[in-house]
Design a protein around this motif. Structure first.
Motif, PDB file in Angstrom:
ATOM      1  N   LEU A  79      17.778 -19.345  30.892  1.00  0.00           N
ATOM      2  CA  LEU A  79      17.445 -18.134  30.150  1.00  0.00           C
ATOM      3  C   LEU A  79      18.668 -17.532  29.466  1.00  0.00           C
ATOM      4  CD1 LEU A  79      14.968 -16.488  32.668  1.00  0.00           C
ATOM      5  CD2 LEU A  79      14.407 -17.480  30.438  1.00  0.00           C
ATOM      6  N   SER A  80      19.840 -17.675  30.072  1.00  0.00           N
ATOM      7  CA  SER A  80      21.048 -17.094  29.471  1.00  0.00           C
ATOM      8  C   SER A  80      21.443 -17.799  28.178  1.00  0.00           C
ATOM      9  CB  SER A  80      22.204 -17.110  30.469  1.00  0.00           C
ATOM     10  OG  SER A  80      22.631 -18.432  30.702  1.00  0.00           O
ATOM     11  N   ARG A  81      20.912 -18.975  27.946  1.00  0.00           N
ATOM     12  CA  ARG A  81      21.218 -19.722  26.719  1.00  0.00           C
ATOM     13  C   ARG A  81      20.314 -19.335  25.554  1.00  0.00           C
ATOM     14  NH1 ARG A  81      21.344 -25.032  30.187  1.00  0.00           N
ATOM     15  NH2 ARG A  81      23.459 -24.917  30.977  1.00  0.00           N
ATOM     16  N   LEU A  82      19.207 -18.660  25.846  1.00  0.00           N
ATOM     17  CA  LEU A  82      18.255 -18.303  24.788  1.00  0.00           C
ATOM     18  C   LEU A  82      18.788 -17.170  23.930  1.00  0.00           C
ATOM     19  CD1 LEU A  82      14.899 -18.358  26.790  1.00  0.00           C
ATOM     20  CD2 LEU A  82      15.835 -20.139  25.314  1.00  0.00           C
ATOM     21  N   ARG A  83      18.643 -17.309  22.622  1.00  0.00           N
ATOM     22  CA  ARG A  83      19.033 -16.274  21.669  1.00  0.00           C
ATOM     23  C   ARG A  83      17.893 -16.105  20.675  1.00  0.00           C
ATOM     24  NH1 ARG A  83      22.028 -15.365  25.133  1.00  0.00           N
ATOM     25  NH2 ARG A  83      24.276 -15.485  25.139  1.00  0.00           N
ATOM     26  N   HIS A  84      17.212 -14.979  20.765  1.00  0.00           N
ATOM     27  CA  HIS A  84      16.088 -14.683  19.872  1.00  0.00           C
ATOM     28  C   HIS A  84      15.903 -13.171  19.884  1.00  0.00           C
ATOM     29  CE1 HIS A  84      11.876 -14.248  18.619  1.00  0.00           C
ATOM     30  NE2 HIS A  84      12.075 -15.374  17.968  1.00  0.00           N
ATOM     31  N   ALA A 128      -1.575  -8.494  21.130  1.00  0.00           N
ATOM     32  CA  ALA A 128      -1.785  -9.788  21.780  1.00  0.00           C
ATOM     33  C   ALA A 128      -0.441 -10.452  22.016  1.00  0.00           C
ATOM     34  CB  ALA A 128      -2.657 -10.677  20.896  1.00  0.00           C
ATOM     35  N   PRO A 129      -0.234 -11.049  23.188  1.00  0.00           N
ATOM     36  CA  PRO A 129       1.039 -11.721  23.446  1.00  0.00           C
ATOM     37  C   PRO A 129       1.234 -12.898  22.499  1.00  0.00           C
ATOM     38  CG  PRO A 129      -0.343 -11.672  25.425  1.00  0.00           C
ATOM     39  CD  PRO A 129      -1.146 -11.108  24.293  1.00  0.00           C
ATOM     40  N   ALA A 130       2.447 -13.105  22.102  1.00  0.00           N
ATOM     41  CA  ALA A 130       2.788 -14.201  21.194  1.00  0.00           C
ATOM     42  C   ALA A 130       3.183 -15.428  22.011  1.00  0.00           C
ATOM     43  CB  ALA A 130       3.906 -13.775  20.259  1.00  0.00           C
ATOM     44  N   LEU A 131       2.343 -15.823  22.949  1.00  0.00           N
ATOM     45  CA  LEU A 131       2.670 -16.910  23.864  1.00  0.00           C
ATOM     46  C   LEU A 131       3.031 -18.211  23.150  1.00  0.00           C
ATOM     47  CD1 LEU A 131       3.023 -17.703  26.762  1.00  0.00           C
ATOM     48  CD2 LEU A 131       0.586 -18.212  26.878  1.00  0.00           C
ATOM     49  N   PRO A 132       2.285 -18.659  22.144  1.00  0.00           N
ATOM     50  CA  PRO A 132       2.689 -19.912  21.489  1.00  0.00           C
ATOM     51  C   PRO A 132       4.103 -19.860  20.911  1.00  0.00           C
ATOM     52  CG  PRO A 132       0.451 -19.349  20.885  1.00  0.00           C
ATOM     53  CD  PRO A 132       1.011 -18.165  21.631  1.00  0.00           C
ATOM     54  N   ALA A 133       4.477 -18.724  20.314  1.00  0.00           N
ATOM     55  CA  ALA A 133       5.832 -18.605  19.756  1.00  0.00           C
ATOM     56  C   ALA A 133       6.869 -18.607  20.844  1.00  0.00           C
ATOM     57  CB  ALA A 133       5.942 -17.331  18.911  1.00  0.00           C
ATOM     58  N   VAL A 134       6.592 -17.930  21.958  1.00  0.00           N
ATOM     59  CA  VAL A 134       7.542 -17.898  23.076  1.00  0.00           C
ATOM     60  C   VAL A 134       7.714 -19.291  23.638  1.00  0.00           C
ATOM     61  CG1 VAL A 134       7.899 -17.053  25.416  1.00  0.00           C
ATOM     62  CG2 VAL A 134       7.098 -15.492  23.660  1.00  0.00           C
ATOM     63  N   LEU A 135       6.632 -20.026  23.831  1.00  0.00           N
ATOM     64  CA  LEU A 135       6.728 -21.371  24.381  1.00  0.00           C
ATOM     65  C   LEU A 135       7.501 -22.299  23.453  1.00  0.00           C
ATOM     66  CD1 LEU A 135       3.179 -21.835  25.912  1.00  0.00           C
ATOM     67  CD2 LEU A 135       5.324 -21.362  27.103  1.00  0.00           C
ATOM     68  N   THR A 136       7.345 -22.121  22.154  1.00  0.00           N
ATOM     69  CA  THR A 136       8.102 -22.928  21.203  1.00  0.00           C
ATOM     70  C   THR A 136       9.591 -22.685  21.367  1.00  0.00           C
ATOM     71  OG1 THR A 136       6.280 -22.905  19.638  1.00  0.00           O
ATOM     72  CG2 THR A 136       8.459 -23.432  18.747  1.00  0.00           C
ATOM     73  N   VAL A 137       9.997 -21.416  21.487  1.00  0.00           N
ATOM     74  CA  VAL A 137      11.406 -21.080  21.653  1.00  0.00           C
ATOM     75  C   VAL A 137      11.941 -21.649  22.969  1.00  0.00           C
ATOM     76  CG1 VAL A 137      13.044 -19.196  21.967  1.00  0.00           C
ATOM     77  CG2 VAL A 137      11.296 -19.047  20.194  1.00  0.00           C
ATOM     78  N   VAL A 138      11.164 -21.504  24.048  1.00  0.00           N
ATOM     79  CA  VAL A 138      11.603 -21.983  25.361  1.00  0.00           C
ATOM     80  C   VAL A 138      11.760 -23.491  25.365  1.00  0.00           C
ATOM     81  CG1 VAL A 138      10.906 -22.194  27.777  1.00  0.00           C
ATOM     82  CG2 VAL A 138      10.656 -20.005  26.599  1.00  0.00           C
ATOM     83  N   ARG A 139      10.870 -24.216  24.690  1.00  0.00           N
ATOM     84  CA  ARG A 139      10.959 -25.683  24.651  1.00  0.00           C
ATOM     85  C   ARG A 139      12.225 -26.164  23.940  1.00  0.00           C
ATOM     86  NH1 ARG A 139       5.080 -25.849  22.927  1.00  0.00           N
ATOM     87  NH2 ARG A 139       4.035 -25.693  24.912  1.00  0.00           N
ATOM     88  N   ARG A 140      12.734 -25.376  23.011  1.00  0.00           N
ATOM     89  CA  ARG A 140      13.925 -25.779  22.275  1.00  0.00           C
ATOM     90  C   ARG A 140      15.100 -25.587  23.148  1.00  0.00           C
ATOM     91  NH1 ARG A 140      12.486 -22.899  16.597  1.00  0.00           N
ATOM     92  NH2 ARG A 140      10.715 -24.192  16.176  1.00  0.00           N
TER      93      ARG A 140
END
Length: 140
Positions: A79-84, A128-140
């Motif tokens: 999680l510390s590597r995520l930047r968004h 509505a939660p933006a779950l698909p966008a969040v999952l896309t970011v997490v997968r990267r």
């Protein structure tokens, strides 16, 4: 072994009775100012960096079993590597007297859960939660 592999105790007495007598004044390089929130996994504090003076959110992590520490450490490291712009940054992490913690940017405002409940109660559709966008970011 790193700092995540020391003696593990649940964070604080008021969240986990019988474990610790009082809220600590410091965790790692942070002065704890006040409790900002509580949950099943720990307590979030408004805290001040002793080094820079920056105000942060510092979350303690209740770890009922020391075998879970490597998993928690991997999650925090990832999680510390995520930047968004939609993700709160993790700034620092460690343990202090066996209490795992991590510091994040402090986001002022109403808790998302409280906001959604208020919006639902007022007849206004909650976002509505933006779950698909969040999952896309997490997968990267």
């Amino acid at each position: 072994m790193g700092p995540w592999h020391r003696d593990v105790r649940p964070p604080l007495a008021d969240a986990f009775p019988g474990e610790r007598a009082a809220t600590p004044e410091r965790l790692g390089p942070y002065e704890l100012l006040e409790i900002a929130g509580r949950g099943g996994e720990g307590i979030v504090y408004r805290a001040r960096s002793i080094e820079s003076g920056a105000i942060v959110a510092l979350k303690t992590v209740a770890v009922p079993d020391a075998k879970l520490l490597p998993t928690i450490r991997r999650e925090v490291t990832s999680l510390s590597r995520l930047r968004h712009p939609g993700i709160v940054r993790i700034l620092n992490s460690g343990t202090d007297e066996g209490i795992p913690w991590y510091a994040m940017d402090l986001v002022e405002g109403v808790e998302l859960r409280r906001y959604c409940r208020a919006a639902a109660g007022s007849g206004v559709a909650a976002p509505a939660p933006a779950l698909p966008a969040v999952l896309t970011v997490v997968r990267r």
